[in-house]
Every structure is written in C-alpha cells, then in structure tokens.
Design a protein around this motif. Structure first.
Motif, PDB file in Angstrom:
ATOM      1  N   PHE A  89       3.206  10.310  -7.230  1.00  7.50           N
ATOM      2  CA  PHE A  89       4.051  10.729  -8.350  1.00  7.50           C
ATOM      3  C   PHE A  89       3.208  11.058  -9.575  1.00  7.50           C
ATOM      4  O   PHE A  89       3.418  12.093 -10.220  1.00  7.50           O
ATOM      5  CB  PHE A  89       5.075   9.631  -8.672  1.00  7.50           C
ATOM      6  CG  PHE A  89       5.976   9.971  -9.818  1.00  7.50           C
ATOM      7  CD1 PHE A  89       6.995  10.894  -9.664  1.00  7.50           C
ATOM      8  CD2 PHE A  89       5.792   9.381 -11.058  1.00  7.50           C
ATOM      9  CE1 PHE A  89       7.822  11.218 -10.724  1.00  7.50           C
ATOM     10  CE2 PHE A  89       6.619   9.700 -12.119  1.00  7.50           C
ATOM     11  CZ  PHE A  89       7.640  10.622 -11.959  1.00  7.50           C
ATOM     12  N   VAL A  90       2.251  10.195  -9.902  1.00 10.91           N
ATOM     13  CA  VAL A  90       1.377  10.424 -11.057  1.00 10.91           C
ATOM     14  C   VAL A  90       0.586  11.713 -10.869  1.00 10.91           C
ATOM     15  O   VAL A  90       0.492  12.528 -11.790  1.00 10.91           O
ATOM     16  CB  VAL A  90       0.434   9.218 -11.288  1.00 10.91           C
ATOM     17  CG1 VAL A  90      -0.661   9.560 -12.280  1.00 10.91           C
ATOM     18  CG2 VAL A  90       1.227   8.018 -11.762  1.00 10.91           C
ATOM     19  N   THR A  91       0.045  11.906  -9.695  1.00 14.20           N
ATOM     20  CA  THR A  91      -0.724  13.118  -9.406  1.00 14.20           C
ATOM     21  C   THR A  91       0.150  14.357  -9.582  1.00 14.20           C
ATOM     22  O   THR A  91      -0.280  15.360 -10.162  1.00 14.20           O
ATOM     23  CB  THR A  91      -1.305  13.061  -7.986  1.00 14.20           C
ATOM     24  OG1 THR A  91      -2.135  11.895  -7.879  1.00 14.20           O
ATOM     25  CG2 THR A  91      -2.111  14.296  -7.662  1.00 14.20           C
ATOM     26  N   LYS A  92       1.388  14.284  -9.097  1.00 12.40           N
ATOM     27  CA  LYS A  92       2.311  15.416  -9.210  1.00 12.40           C
ATOM     28  C   LYS A  92       2.630  15.727 -10.667  1.00 12.40           C
ATOM     29  O   LYS A  92       2.572  16.884 -11.087  1.00 12.40           O
ATOM     30  CB  LYS A  92       3.600  15.095  -8.448  1.00 12.40           C
ATOM     31  CG  LYS A  92       4.643  16.179  -8.541  1.00 12.40           C
ATOM     32  CD  LYS A  92       5.922  15.776  -7.833  1.00 12.40           C
ATOM     33  CE  LYS A  92       6.989  16.831  -8.081  1.00 12.40           C
ATOM     34  NZ  LYS A  92       8.299  16.403  -7.670  1.00 12.40           N
ATOM     35  N   ILE A  93       2.950  14.714 -11.462  1.00 12.67           N
ATOM     36  CA  ILE A  93       3.280  14.928 -12.869  1.00 12.67           C
ATOM     37  C   ILE A  93       2.072  15.476 -13.626  1.00 12.67           C
ATOM     38  O   ILE A  93       2.191  16.389 -14.449  1.00 12.67           O
ATOM     39  CB  ILE A  93       3.788  13.624 -13.527  1.00 12.67           C
ATOM     40  CG1 ILE A  93       5.090  13.174 -12.865  1.00 12.67           C
ATOM     41  CG2 ILE A  93       3.971  13.792 -15.030  1.00 12.67           C
ATOM     42  CD1 ILE A  93       6.232  14.141 -13.012  1.00 12.67           C
ATOM     43  N   ARG A  94       0.885  14.923 -13.358  1.00 11.17           N
ATOM     44  CA  ARG A  94      -0.324  15.421 -14.022  1.00 11.17           C
ATOM     45  C   ARG A  94      -0.577  16.887 -13.677  1.00 11.17           C
ATOM     46  O   ARG A  94      -0.935  17.690 -14.544  1.00 11.17           O
ATOM     47  CB  ARG A  94      -1.532  14.573 -13.628  1.00 11.17           C
ATOM     48  CG  ARG A  94      -1.567  13.225 -14.305  1.00 11.17           C
ATOM     49  CD  ARG A  94      -2.750  12.410 -13.860  1.00 11.17           C
ATOM     50  NE  ARG A  94      -2.767  11.113 -14.526  1.00 11.17           N
ATOM     51  CZ  ARG A  94      -3.529  10.102 -14.142  1.00 11.17           C
ATOM     52  NH1 ARG A  94      -4.353  10.221 -13.109  1.00 11.17           N
ATOM     53  NH2 ARG A  94      -3.477   8.961 -14.802  1.00 11.17           N
ATOM     54  N   ALA A  95      -0.398  17.236 -12.418  1.00  8.73           N
ATOM     55  CA  ALA A  95      -0.609  18.623 -11.992  1.00  8.73           C
ATOM     56  C   ALA A  95       0.399  19.557 -12.660  1.00  8.73           C
ATOM     57  O   ALA A  95       0.036  20.649 -13.118  1.00  8.73           O
ATOM     58  CB  ALA A  95      -0.511  18.729 -10.475  1.00  8.73           C
ATOM     59  N   SER A 145       0.839  -1.197   0.000  1.00  6.78           N
ATOM     60  CA  SER A 145       0.000   0.000   0.000  1.00  6.78           C
ATOM     61  C   SER A 145       0.872   1.243   0.000  1.00  6.78           C
ATOM     62  O   SER A 145       0.536   2.242  -0.624  1.00  6.78           O
ATOM     63  CB  SER A 145      -0.958   0.001   1.188  1.00  6.78           C
ATOM     64  OG  SER A 145      -0.243   0.183   2.401  1.00  6.78           O
ATOM     65  N   GLY A 146       2.024   1.179   0.650  1.00  9.38           N
ATOM     66  CA  GLY A 146       2.957   2.302   0.621  1.00  9.38           C
ATOM     67  C   GLY A 146       3.508   2.528  -0.768  1.00  9.38           C
ATOM     68  O   GLY A 146       3.649   3.651  -1.224  1.00  9.38           O
ATOM     69  N   CYS A 147       3.833   1.461  -1.478  1.00  2.76           N
ATOM     70  CA  CYS A 147       4.356   1.585  -2.848  1.00  2.76           C
ATOM     71  C   CYS A 147       3.306   2.199  -3.756  1.00  2.76           C
ATOM     72  O   CYS A 147       3.592   3.092  -4.533  1.00  2.76           O
ATOM     73  CB  CYS A 147       4.750   0.216  -3.404  1.00  2.76           C
ATOM     74  SG  CYS A 147       6.114  -0.560  -2.533  1.00  2.76           S
ATOM     75  N   SER A 148       2.108   1.681  -3.651  1.00  2.00           N
ATOM     76  CA  SER A 148       1.027   2.163  -4.491  1.00  2.00           C
ATOM     77  C   SER A 148       0.781   3.641  -4.220  1.00  2.00           C
ATOM     78  O   SER A 148       0.596   4.418  -5.131  1.00  2.00           O
ATOM     79  CB  SER A 148      -0.235   1.348  -4.226  1.00  2.00           C
ATOM     80  OG  SER A 148      -1.286   1.847  -4.989  1.00  2.00           O
ATOM     81  N   SER A 149       0.805   4.018  -2.965  1.00  2.00           N
ATOM     82  CA  SER A 149       0.576   5.400  -2.590  1.00  2.00           C
ATOM     83  C   SER A 149       1.651   6.304  -3.182  1.00  2.00           C
ATOM     84  O   SER A 149       1.351   7.378  -3.683  1.00  2.00           O
ATOM     85  CB  SER A 149       0.546   5.523  -1.068  1.00  2.00           C
ATOM     86  OG  SER A 149       0.455   6.863  -0.691  1.00  2.00           O
ATOM     87  N   ASN A 150       2.921   5.857  -3.137  1.00  2.00           N
ATOM     88  CA  ASN A 150       4.008   6.664  -3.695  1.00  2.00           C
ATOM     89  C   ASN A 150       3.853   6.830  -5.196  1.00  2.00           C
ATOM     90  O   ASN A 150       4.067   7.915  -5.723  1.00  2.00           O
ATOM     91  CB  ASN A 150       5.362   6.028  -3.381  1.00  2.00           C
ATOM     92  CG  ASN A 150       5.718   6.149  -1.909  1.00  2.00           C
ATOM     93  OD1 ASN A 150       5.212   7.030  -1.225  1.00  2.00           O
ATOM     94  ND2 ASN A 150       6.564   5.274  -1.431  1.00  2.00           N
ATOM     95  N   ALA A 151       3.491   5.764  -5.901  1.00  2.00           N
ATOM     96  CA  ALA A 151       3.308   5.851  -7.348  1.00  2.00           C
ATOM     97  C   ALA A 151       2.141   6.770  -7.681  1.00  2.00           C
ATOM     98  O   ALA A 151       2.223   7.586  -8.600  1.00  2.00           O
ATOM     99  CB  ALA A 151       3.094   4.463  -7.949  1.00  2.00           C
TER     100      ALA A 151
END
Length: 151
Positions: A31-37, A22-28
């Motif tokens: 990251f996706v949210t940050k790049i999209r923003a 769940s920690g890995c998924s949260s980090n990914a």
C-alpha cells in the motif's frame, strides 16, 4: 511424547502467527509503495500537492500521509514570532526526523532542505504544542495533534 507434541503445537501456532504477520506487513508495504508511486506520478504531471506528499508506514496496519507544503508558509510566520506556527513547525520537523531515521528518503530530504525556522527550541515547542492540543487551541484532528499522538 506429550511434551514433544505440545512443543510441536506451539511451534505450529508460532509459525502461523509469523506467517500472518508477514502477510500483514507485506500488504502495508504494498500500500505504501502504491501511494508513493501515485504521488510521484502526479507530481511529475505538475500536481504540486502531490510533490509535497510523504507517506510512512508506522506499523503493520497504520500508514500516515503528511504534507510538507506548510513548511513554506509556516516558517516565515514562525520567524515573524507567531508561536502557533513555531509549534506546528517543531512537531512537523520532529515527525519527519523520526520518519527519516526509519529510512524514508523524502522525509530526510524535507528535514535537510526545509526551509525551517532560523532559531527555535524544538523540544520546548513540541511540549507547547501538546498543551495547545490539550487546551483546544489546535483541534484534536489537526495534523499537529495527530502527529503528537504518534511521537
């Protein structure tokens, strides 16, 4: 008692694995949210390349970034009969369609609005693109060949 402690140990290990995953998924996802923003912000500032950027998380450790800019260039080339352009368009359309089924709004918008080639046999073109990658017509590190590895 031994069976009970063995079961507890297994449950404890399972809990740790689930926690770590769940920690890995949260980090990914972060990251996706940050790049999209960032892409949206740059697009709003007038950066056209950022406007064509679509980001997709494909696993806990893999994030893919695709540009939809080739659609406007490759579609007329495909409509004019260029086989390589049609193959690239089919792979891009297939990739974005898959991402759309995963809930990626920008990918769905690209699939719906295109512009995509007027007439094409997408499965046959995807097969032809695979052969083009294998024969070296498309470089192995091209976006087309990379997308085919994920499809």
């Amino acid at each position: 008692m031994r069976i009970k402690s063995g079961m507890s140990a297994r449950l404890f290990v399972l809990a740790i694995v689930l926690f770590l995953c769940s920690g890995c998924s949260s980090n990914a996802e972060t990251f996706v949210t940050k790049i999209r923003a960032e892409a949206t912000e740059k697009c709003n500032e007038g950066n056209q390349a950022a406007c064509h950027t679509i980001v997709q998380q494909v696993s806990d450790t893999k994030v893919l970034i695709e540009s939809t800019a080739p659609i406007e260039i490759q579609t007329p080339a495909c409509n004019a009969g260029r086989q390589d352009a049609c193959e690239q368009m089919a792979v891009l359309h297939g990739e974005l369609s898959t991402w759309c089924t995963m809930g990626n709004g920008p990918a769905c918008a690209a699939v719906k609005t295109g512009p995509w080639p007027a007439k094409w046999d997408e499965p046959a073109l995807i097969d032809a693109a695979k052969m083009s990658c294998l024969s070296g017509q498309f470089k192995a590190d091209s976006s087309t060949c990379q997308a085919l590895q994920m499809m």
